[in-house]
Design a protein around this motif. Structure first.
Motif, short mmCIF file in Angstrom:
data_model
loop_
_atom_site.label_atom_id
_atom_site.label_comp_id
_atom_site.label_asym_id
_atom_site.label_seq_id
_atom_site.Cartn_x
_atom_site.Cartn_y
_atom_site.Cartn_z
N GLN A 29 0.83 -1.20 0.00
CA GLN A 29 0.00 0.00 0.00
C GLN A 29 0.87 1.25 0.00
O GLN A 29 0.62 2.21 -0.71
CB GLN A 29 -0.93 0.01 1.21
N LYS A 30 1.94 1.21 0.82
CA LYS A 30 2.82 2.38 0.90
C LYS A 30 3.54 2.61 -0.41
O LYS A 30 3.72 3.72 -0.86
CB LYS A 30 3.84 2.19 2.04
N SER A 31 3.97 1.51 -1.06
CA SER A 31 4.69 1.66 -2.32
C SER A 31 3.76 2.15 -3.43
O SER A 31 4.19 2.79 -4.37
CB SER A 31 5.33 0.33 -2.73
N ASP A 32 2.45 1.82 -3.31
CA ASP A 32 1.49 2.26 -4.31
C ASP A 32 0.99 3.68 -4.04
O ASP A 32 0.37 4.29 -4.91
CB ASP A 32 0.28 1.31 -4.34
N ALA A 33 1.22 4.18 -2.85
CA ALA A 33 0.72 5.51 -2.49
C ALA A 33 1.39 6.57 -3.37
O ALA A 33 2.57 6.46 -3.71
CB ALA A 33 0.98 5.79 -1.02
N PHE A 34 0.62 7.59 -3.73
CA PHE A 34 1.16 8.69 -4.53
C PHE A 34 0.80 10.01 -3.86
O PHE A 34 -0.36 10.23 -3.51
CB PHE A 34 0.62 8.68 -5.95
N ALA A 59 5.54 25.44 -4.31
CA ALA A 59 6.39 24.31 -3.94
C ALA A 59 6.70 24.28 -2.45
O ALA A 59 6.85 23.21 -1.86
CB ALA A 59 7.69 24.35 -4.75
N SER A 60 6.77 25.45 -1.83
CA SER A 60 7.11 25.51 -0.40
C SER A 60 6.04 24.87 0.48
O SER A 60 6.28 24.58 1.66
CB SER A 60 7.33 26.97 0.02
N TYR A 61 4.85 24.63 -0.08
CA TYR A 61 3.76 23.99 0.67
C TYR A 61 3.70 22.47 0.43
O TYR A 61 2.75 21.81 0.84
CB TYR A 61 2.41 24.60 0.26
N GLY A 62 4.71 21.93 -0.25
CA GLY A 62 4.69 20.51 -0.59
C GLY A 62 4.51 19.60 0.61
O GLY A 62 3.65 18.72 0.62
N GLU A 63 5.33 19.79 1.62
CA GLU A 63 5.25 18.94 2.82
C GLU A 63 3.90 19.08 3.51
O GLU A 63 3.33 18.11 4.00
CB GLU A 63 6.38 19.29 3.79
N LYS A 64 3.38 20.30 3.52
CA LYS A 64 2.14 20.58 4.25
C LYS A 64 0.93 19.95 3.59
O LYS A 64 0.08 19.34 4.27
CB LYS A 64 1.94 22.09 4.37
N TYR A 65 0.81 20.06 2.27
CA TYR A 65 -0.41 19.64 1.60
C TYR A 65 -0.24 18.42 0.70
O TYR A 65 -1.24 17.83 0.28
CB TYR A 65 -0.97 20.80 0.78
N LEU A 66 1.00 18.04 0.37
CA LEU A 66 1.21 16.88 -0.49
C LEU A 66 1.94 15.76 0.24
O LEU A 66 1.89 14.61 -0.18
CB LEU A 66 2.00 17.30 -1.73
N VAL A 68 5.15 15.44 0.64
CA VAL A 68 6.51 15.22 0.14
C VAL A 68 7.09 16.57 -0.29
O VAL A 68 6.36 17.52 -0.55
CB VAL A 68 6.53 14.25 -1.07
N PRO A 69 8.42 16.67 -0.40
CA PRO A 69 9.02 17.92 -0.88
C PRO A 69 8.67 18.16 -2.35
O PRO A 69 8.50 17.22 -3.13
CB PRO A 69 10.53 17.68 -0.73
N VAL A 70 8.55 19.42 -2.71
CA VAL A 70 8.34 19.81 -4.10
C VAL A 70 9.43 20.82 -4.45
O VAL A 70 9.67 21.77 -3.70
CB VAL A 70 6.95 20.45 -4.32
N ILE A 71 10.11 20.61 -5.57
CA ILE A 71 11.18 21.51 -5.99
C ILE A 71 10.86 22.11 -7.35
O ILE A 71 10.04 21.58 -8.10
CB ILE A 71 12.55 20.80 -6.04
N VAL A 72 11.53 23.23 -7.66
CA VAL A 72 11.39 23.87 -8.96
C VAL A 72 12.74 23.80 -9.67
O VAL A 72 13.77 24.11 -9.10
CB VAL A 72 10.95 25.35 -8.82
N GLU A 73 12.71 23.38 -10.92
CA GLU A 73 13.92 23.26 -11.72
C GLU A 73 13.78 24.12 -12.98
O GLU A 73 12.88 23.90 -13.79
CB GLU A 73 14.16 21.80 -12.12
N ASN A 74 14.64 25.12 -13.12
CA ASN A 74 14.57 26.04 -14.25
C ASN A 74 15.28 25.45 -15.47
O ASN A 74 16.44 25.03 -15.37
CB ASN A 74 15.20 27.39 -13.91
#
Length: 325
Positions: A29-34, A59-66, A68-74
């Motif tokens: 279940q954990k491995s299937d979680a997204f 992206a700074s709200y990634g941990e709070k609402y998703l 997991v970390p969210v990053i931006v790549e230019n």
């Protein structure tokens, strides 16, 4: 006694097997979680510009609402095509989003060969309506009004936030064509770079959106000549900026940026990502941040975004022909 021992051993074995099965089920279940790992947002434009600043705040709200970390790549260049191509080459597992705009489909294909189409992406949710304003730095150029621009008596150098096929390049080029003023485009990779060039006196005119020019106008360094939004705009801390249409120049444009993924990403994963951004937009701190930038989040859905792109494609044809002359 032996029977009791056998029974006890059987119970222990059954318990152990059940525990193992339960643990395995939980593990699956954990491995299937997204999502279960970091999510990336590919950004077509440079650091410090309007869409980059907003995307990094989301992206700074990634941990709070998703969770997991969210990053931006230019990935700048190619009027946004480099970033979009990179996003389309990434795995369609939902861990890569891209910030896109209308001109990637309504303008860019008219100026350069592209290897993608609108069917390759799914817009998740809007980011912002693009309110382009044309600006001058009077202390460097001596130009502070539209009439002053017309009477400058020289070839105007103007900064754009991208090259041919980019929305800012097209619209400011259209403006000079309509005014009949000799002008030379100086493309940059993003709004902040264009504004820096204007501040340094490297160009006479630049185009930008509220997040990058607002403070310069508030402190009196820059002057707004007009906006392409046909009804004009109201910018917090600055006031009303008139449209070029109101000033008798037939040049109007309403752009949009939005979050998207590859169209082949699983629908459930698309929903998770869309819901994440919706939660960010509803967060009072994020709303305060956007207000401070002089902007509002644009929460349009997939259908509205695609309709806007279709409408923009039709509206841009005359401008494309004019710029290509």
């Amino acid at each position: 006694m032996k029977n009791k021992l056998r029974t006890a051993v059987c119970i222990m074995l059954i318990t152990a097997l059940c525990t193992a099965a339960f643990a395995m089920g939980n593990s699956e279940q954990k491995s299937d979680a997204f999502p279960s790992k970091q999510v990336k947002i590919i950004m077509p434009w440079s650091l410090g510009g309007g869409p980059d600043t907003i995307a990094r705040q989301v992206a700074s709200y990634g941990e709070k609402y998703l969770g997991v970390p969210v990053i931006v790549e230019n990935k700048t260049g190619g009027a946004g095509t480099i970033a979009l191509t990179a996003a389309l080459m990434a795995n369609d597992d939902g861990y890569t989003m891209v910030v896109a705009n209308g001109p990637l489909f309504s303008l860019t294909p008219a100026f350069q060969k592209v290897s993608y189409g609108i069917s390759d992406i799914t817009p998740l949710i809007g980011m912002r309506v693009v309110e382009f304003v044309v600006l001058t730095n009077p202390s460097k150029s001596g130009i502070s009004t539209l009439d002053g621009l017309k009477k400058a008596g020289k070839t105007i150098k103007y900064a754009t936030t991208g090259g041919p096929g980019n929305d800012s390049y097209t619209m400011i080029s259209v403006l000079f064509k309509k005014l009949g003023i000799p002008a030379e485009a100086v493309p940059y990779n993003g709004g902040q770079d264009a504004i820096n060039a204007l501040a340094g006196g490297h160009v006479d005119v630049a185009i930008g959106s509220p997040p990058v020019y607002r403070d310069y106008v508030k402190n009196g360094q820059f002057v707004c000549l007009g906006t392409f939004i046909p009804e004009g705009i109201e910018v917090e801390g600055i006031g009303r900026i008139p449209s070029f249409k109101e000033q008798g120049i037939d040049a109007e444009f309403v752009g949009m940026d939005y979050f998207a993924v590859r169209s082949s990403v699983d629908e459930n994963k698309k929903k998770v990502l869309t819901d994440f951004i919706k939660k960010v937009y509803a967060d009072p701190e994020f709303q305060k941040f956007m207000k401070g930038m002089g902007m509002e989040a644009w929460g349009a859905g997939e259908k509205d975004i695609l309709k806007n792109i279709d409408d923009q494609t039709l509206a841009m044809q005359d401008y494309i022909d004019l710029v290509k002359k």
